[in-house]
Write an enzyme that holds these catalytic residues in place. Structure first.
Site, PDB file in Angstrom:
ATOM      1  N   LYS A  14      48.816  45.951  54.204  1.00 47.49           N
ATOM      2  CA  LYS A  14      48.101  46.704  55.249  1.00 47.49           C
ATOM      3  C   LYS A  14      47.737  45.815  56.429  1.00 47.49           C
ATOM      4  O   LYS A  14      47.957  46.185  57.579  1.00 47.49           O
ATOM      5  CB  LYS A  14      46.814  47.342  54.677  1.00 47.49           C
ATOM      6  CG  LYS A  14      47.062  48.275  53.502  1.00 47.49           C
ATOM      7  CD  LYS A  14      45.775  48.925  53.021  1.00 47.49           C
ATOM      8  CE  LYS A  14      44.783  47.994  52.353  1.00 47.49           C
ATOM      9  NZ  LYS A  14      45.174  47.519  51.018  1.00 47.49           N
ATOM     10  N   ARG A 128      49.419  34.606  48.008  1.00 49.57           N
ATOM     11  CA  ARG A 128      48.491  34.538  49.140  1.00 49.57           C
ATOM     12  C   ARG A 128      47.291  33.660  48.797  1.00 49.57           C
ATOM     13  O   ARG A 128      46.776  32.931  49.649  1.00 49.57           O
ATOM     14  CB  ARG A 128      48.037  35.960  49.509  1.00 49.57           C
ATOM     15  CG  ARG A 128      47.149  36.022  50.737  1.00 49.57           C
ATOM     16  CD  ARG A 128      46.936  37.447  51.223  1.00 49.57           C
ATOM     17  NE  ARG A 128      45.908  38.152  50.463  1.00 49.57           N
ATOM     18  CZ  ARG A 128      45.591  39.436  50.652  1.00 49.57           C
ATOM     19  NH1 ARG A 128      46.222  40.155  51.547  1.00 49.57           N
ATOM     20  NH2 ARG A 128      44.656  40.005  49.934  1.00 49.57           N
ATOM     21  N   ARG A 146      40.800  44.442  40.883  1.00 50.22           N
ATOM     22  CA  ARG A 146      40.901  45.144  42.175  1.00 50.22           C
ATOM     23  C   ARG A 146      41.935  46.265  42.096  1.00 50.22           C
ATOM     24  O   ARG A 146      41.736  47.340  42.655  1.00 50.22           O
ATOM     25  CB  ARG A 146      41.270  44.161  43.290  1.00 50.22           C
ATOM     26  CG  ARG A 146      40.074  43.309  43.723  1.00 50.22           C
ATOM     27  CD  ARG A 146      40.496  42.005  44.340  1.00 50.22           C
ATOM     28  NE  ARG A 146      41.290  42.162  45.546  1.00 50.22           N
ATOM     29  CZ  ARG A 146      42.068  41.205  46.037  1.00 50.22           C
ATOM     30  NH1 ARG A 146      42.176  40.037  45.422  1.00 50.22           N
ATOM     31  NH2 ARG A 146      42.747  41.410  47.146  1.00 50.22           N
TER      32      ARG A 146
END
Ligand SMILES: Nc1ncnc2c1ncn2[C@@H]1O[C@H](COP(=O)(O)OP(=O)(O)O)[C@@H](O)[C@H]1O
Length: 190
Positions: A14, A128, A146
């Site tokens: 996103k 990441r 998450r």
């Protein structure tokens, strides 16, 4: 106004896409995750509250998040439209967004959802985590939490926007450029 909700599980891409789309379509990008991280870095009261949830991979309570989002929207009275990234994540938040946009005589035009399978997400987030400095990306248990929270609390928003005929799913696997093109194809037809 063209207000878009960029949607998808953690790691779907996103933020990457929002950064490109905001330039391309001259929209203001609001990422709730970025605003929280900014506040954590600057040790504000909001940051301290948010940190206790974020580090565990939980959602920050709706009231805190909604107030913050409204403040961010109000900071941009000249905006031609917004890209909301990481918001809404619960039905309460979606209702709050609808209300606050209604107050400005506008609405969410589309939810564009990046679809990526779970194992790809975990891999991307761990990767990441090696460079982002984000604690919530460094720990596989937090990442999986998450993703679980996404399915339990956030994924229902797909139905929420489908009912309003505003849902558009986009394949989130491919090169950054390919995915931008897929999203642009949706936006250009709105
Ligand atoms: N709309 C929201 N409601 C509640 N918590 C949020 C919201 N947006 C972000 N957060 C918190 O900030 C964390 C990081 O957000 P973000 O950078 O958008 O995550 P991701 O990369 O996992 O999509 C989330 O795991 C959550 O704890």
């Amino acid at each position: 106004m063209t207000n878009l909700v960029l949607f998808g599980p953690p790691g779907a891409g996103k933020g990457t896409q929002a950064d490109i789309l905001k330039e391309k379509y001259q929209l203001v990008h609001i990422s709730t995750g970025d605003v929280f991280r900014y506040n954590i870095k600057n040790q504000t009261e909001l940051g301290l509250t948010a940190k206790s949830f974020i580090d565990k991979g939980q959602l920050v309570p709706d009231e805190v998040t909604i107030n913050m989002l409204n403040a961010e929207v109000d900071k941009n009275p000249e905006a031609k439209g917004f890209i909301f990234d990481g918001f809404p994540r619960t039905e309460n938040q979606a209702d709050a967004l609808a209300n606050s946009l209604k107050g400005k005589g506008t609405e969410v035009k589309a939810m564009i959802a990046l679809e990526v399978e779970d194992e790809v997400l975990v891999k991307r987030l761990l990767e990441r985590g090696k460079t982002s400095g984000r604690k919530d990306d460094a720990d596989e248990a937090v990442i999986r939490n998450r993703i679980t929270v996404y399915y339990e609390e956030t994924a229902i928003l797909k139905e929420y926007y489908k009912k309003q005929d505003k849902y558009y799913g986009v394949d989130g696997v491919g090169s950054v450029e390919e995915i931008t093109e897929r999203i642009s194809n949706v936006i250009d037809k709105l």
